[in-house]
Design a protein around this motif. Structure first.
Motif, PDB file in Angstrom:
ATOM      1  N   THR A  81       7.070   0.035  16.205  1.00 38.33           N
ATOM      2  CA  THR A  81       5.777  -0.606  15.937  1.00 38.33           C
ATOM      3  C   THR A  81       5.340  -1.511  17.095  1.00 38.33           C
ATOM      4  O   THR A  81       4.299  -2.144  17.021  1.00 38.33           O
ATOM      5  CB  THR A  81       5.839  -1.481  14.661  1.00 38.33           C
ATOM      6  N   ALA A  91       8.718  -7.612   6.974  1.00 40.22           N
ATOM      7  CA  ALA A  91       9.396  -6.513   7.669  1.00 40.22           C
ATOM      8  C   ALA A  91      10.669  -6.116   6.924  1.00 40.22           C
ATOM      9  O   ALA A  91      10.943  -4.916   6.734  1.00 40.22           O
ATOM     10  CB  ALA A  91       9.710  -6.916   9.103  1.00 40.22           C
ATOM     11  N   ILE A 131      -4.047 -13.359   8.556  1.00 43.74           N
ATOM     12  CA  ILE A 131      -3.809 -12.010   8.041  1.00 43.74           C
ATOM     13  C   ILE A 131      -2.693 -11.340   8.847  1.00 43.74           C
ATOM     14  O   ILE A 131      -2.624 -11.480  10.064  1.00 43.74           O
ATOM     15  CB  ILE A 131      -5.103 -11.163   8.168  1.00 43.74           C
ATOM     16  N   PHE A 132      -1.825 -10.619   8.155  1.00 42.39           N
ATOM     17  CA  PHE A 132      -0.817  -9.772   8.798  1.00 42.39           C
ATOM     18  C   PHE A 132      -0.978  -8.357   8.269  1.00 42.39           C
ATOM     19  O   PHE A 132      -1.438  -8.169   7.147  1.00 42.39           O
ATOM     20  CB  PHE A 132       0.602 -10.241   8.452  1.00 42.39           C
ATOM     21  N   THR A 133      -0.572  -7.397   9.065  1.00 51.99           N
ATOM     22  CA  THR A 133      -0.616  -6.022   8.566  1.00 51.99           C
ATOM     23  C   THR A 133       0.550  -5.235   9.160  1.00 51.99           C
ATOM     24  O   THR A 133       0.873  -5.375  10.337  1.00 51.99           O
ATOM     25  CB  THR A 133      -1.986  -5.365   8.846  1.00 51.99           C
ATOM     26  N   PHE A 134       1.194  -4.455   8.314  1.00 49.76           N
ATOM     27  CA  PHE A 134       2.360  -3.688   8.732  1.00 49.76           C
ATOM     28  C   PHE A 134       2.252  -2.258   8.211  1.00 49.76           C
ATOM     29  O   PHE A 134       1.825  -2.047   7.072  1.00 49.76           O
ATOM     30  CB  PHE A 134       3.644  -4.295   8.157  1.00 49.76           C
ATOM     31  N   PRO A 135       2.683  -1.297   9.019  1.00 45.38           N
ATOM     32  CA  PRO A 135       2.764   0.078   8.489  1.00 45.38           C
ATOM     33  C   PRO A 135       4.006   0.191   7.608  1.00 45.38           C
ATOM     34  O   PRO A 135       4.844  -0.717   7.611  1.00 45.38           O
ATOM     35  CB  PRO A 135       2.931   0.915   9.759  1.00 45.38           C
ATOM     36  N   ALA A 136       4.124   1.278   6.874  1.00 49.19           N
ATOM     37  CA  ALA A 136       5.382   1.560   6.173  1.00 49.19           C
ATOM     38  C   ALA A 136       6.369   2.112   7.187  1.00 49.19           C
ATOM     39  O   ALA A 136       5.982   2.560   8.271  1.00 49.19           O
ATOM     40  CB  ALA A 136       5.148   2.568   5.061  1.00 49.19           C
ATOM     41  N   ALA A 161       6.370 -13.366   8.180  1.00 49.46           N
ATOM     42  CA  ALA A 161       6.147 -12.038   8.774  1.00 49.46           C
ATOM     43  C   ALA A 161       7.446 -11.235   8.807  1.00 49.46           C
ATOM     44  O   ALA A 161       7.459 -10.034   8.485  1.00 49.46           O
ATOM     45  CB  ALA A 161       5.573 -12.189  10.182  1.00 49.46           C
ATOM     46  N   HIS A 197       1.318   3.542   3.042  1.00 54.69           N
ATOM     47  CA  HIS A 197       0.427   3.020   4.078  1.00 54.69           C
ATOM     48  C   HIS A 197       0.790   1.601   4.502  1.00 54.69           C
ATOM     49  O   HIS A 197       0.029   0.961   5.218  1.00 54.69           O
ATOM     50  CB  HIS A 197      -1.022   3.079   3.607  1.00 54.69           C
ATOM     51  N   LYS A 237       0.821  -1.216   0.000  1.00 53.51           N
ATOM     52  CA  LYS A 237       0.000   0.000   0.000  1.00 53.51           C
ATOM     53  C   LYS A 237       0.855   1.267   0.000  1.00 53.51           C
ATOM     54  O   LYS A 237       0.397   2.319   0.456  1.00 53.51           O
ATOM     55  CB  LYS A 237      -0.917   0.003   1.222  1.00 53.51           C
ATOM     56  N   PHE A 285      12.593  -0.258  13.221  1.00 55.79           N
ATOM     57  CA  PHE A 285      11.212  -0.498  12.784  1.00 55.79           C
ATOM     58  C   PHE A 285      10.473  -1.324  13.841  1.00 55.79           C
ATOM     59  O   PHE A 285       9.305  -1.065  14.149  1.00 55.79           O
ATOM     60  CB  PHE A 285      11.225  -1.228  11.438  1.00 55.79           C
TER      61      PHE A 285
END
Lengths: 298, 298
Positions: free
Chosen positions: B296, B259, B214-219, B255, B204, B201, B292
């Motif tokens: 986070t 990263a 599901i995994f989700t990471f910010p930039a 995961a 984002h 994204k 990072f």
């Protein structure tokens, strides 16, 4: 565990989203904030409603033990907002705003001091007024909106000099600082006064500043967002609620507070109005926090 | 530690951003992918360039030990792309594309098998062709773009049935699935075949799917983005590079691979072309990964 005082709006909303329509439902920044914060710590709400304010809405807040002694009832009608969400649902289209009794809102502060204070999105003149009357012992945070950024910048800047934390969304941060880049924007906002800044990015999560350190979190991934109304206020409510509960403002607690904000906001948007928040408990919040940890860890 | 084979484009780019202009710089999906992956594991590049391809660009890849025995030189000119970034810089405006020798690209596969294969953004017909010739022992991943999603959907669907992992951006995921919500979109894509899906994204962050999880990471938060070109390809390169290095495809390594992808992509955009990647080392990557992690964690 410390009490939070919140000053803001209590409203009657009508909301349309791709998932349906809700007429005359419970809304307002202070309502969402209080409800979310109440999962963590005692809350005192200072706001104004009109004579038409449904008794039922009061009981919704009372069920969670929220102190309504500062909820003034004035002659006239309650603040009403009507909005619509389409497409990616990140921005509400305001169809109608009737300020009604909120137009003349002048918060009656009977306290001399409080531990935690949240100044929700109201006229910065009123925020300054409250700040002048209340001695804050632990933390004062405030929200704002595009309207005040454009039209009452001087007063807003005075607020920023006096608060410890600012919570606002990405568009507001960009408008306020004239910086497109949010890392630059958040640093600039911290230079206006607050040592802590949180920028909410809706479905894209948040970025935060804590005394020179940057944090960044994704949003909790959801398959269906029914109604984003109140997401930001319940984010702030649970975040500051958690801080007040711990009564510890160190950096680790601050990061964890944002995670709680993220998780509670993710519940808020799963139904219209306060519906989903009314179904959950601290145990359910804890469970989702654990899931959120799992799906963001590496 | 296993070798990765990458099939894709090697290009000469001209890029304009608010930070300046670069004419005839080193670009191409396979170039960025290879360079990023080379920090982790050996890479073999399969691509085509024209006779005008600067020798200097070859040495840039050779310096990192990338195997260029599959880099074919054909009569004619190298693939050229000219683009411009404005505003939030999330999307490039393509000013000019000259396919040149890339138009007739037909990857020459001299291998019979490989451990890890990445099919960068090329015609799905060519992706299928490569998949027919190569036996893949460990993992095959592919990228794609809006053009193929619109015009070669059938071939693309055949690719998806054959690959283990899809890496694509948010706009492509929405176009492909006709789902606005990315959690829904990523699940739908997994139903096309791949057990692993990563949606990038840009600023984002990313969302990922691993066998039902599901995994989700910010930039990684950056104050200045000079040139987003190649961010997605270096994300994929370092992600799959890390997996090939570990030669372990379990969920925790997946995961962590994302990263690494996030971190290396954050370096890519700090300068034009491969400039910033050429300055860094594995030690610098490790350091930013630690940072990072800190920013986070909660």
């Amino acid at each position: 565990m410390s009490e939070i005082v919140v000053v803001g709006s209590v409203a009657i909303d009508s909301v349309e989203s791709p998932f349906g329509k809700q007429e005359e439902c419970f809304g307002g920044s202070a309502s969402y904030f209080s409800y979310a914060a109440s999962f963590f710590t005692p809350v005192k709400l200072i706001a104004v409603v009109g004579e038409d304010f449904p008794h039922y809405f009061k009981t919704v807040l009372q069920e969670r033990g929220i102190d309504l002694s500062g909820l003034e009832v004035q002659k006239g009608k309650t603040f009403r907002w009507k909005g619509k969400y389409e497409g990616d649902m990140n921005v509400a289209e305001t169809l109608d705003t009737q300020l009604n009794v909120f137009q003349q809102f002048s918060p009656i502060i009977k306290l001399e001091s409080c531990d935690y204070l949240f100044l929700a999105n109201i006229d910065p003149r009123l925020q300054l007024d409250v700040l002048g009357k209340l001695k804050i012992k632990r933390l004062v945070a405030s929200d704002t909106m595009n309207h005040w950024i454009r039209d009452k910048r001087d007063e807003l800047m005075q607020v920023f000099e006096k608060v410890d934390m600012i919570v606002l969304n990405d568009m507001e941060a960009r408008l306020l600082t004239d910086e497109q880049n949010l890392v630059k924007a958040i640093k600039k906002i911290s230079e206006y006064g607050p040592s802590k800044v949180v920028i909410k990015k809706g479905e894209h999560g948040s970025i935060a500043f804590y005394e020179g350190n940057i944090f960044t979190f994704p949003a909790y991934p959801l398959e269906e967002v029914y109604d984003p109304t109140g997401a930001g206020d319940s984010f702030a409510g649970s975040m500051i609620g958690y801080l007040a509960k711990q009564d510890n403002l160190n950096m680790n607690e601050f990061a964890k507070a944002i995670a709680y904000g993220t998780v509670v906001a993710s519940f808020t948007v799963e139904r219209f109005s306060l519906e989903r928040l009314r179904e959950i408990s601290t145990a359910v919040i804890e469970e989702r926090l654990q899931t959120f940890r799992k799906l963001t860890r590496f």
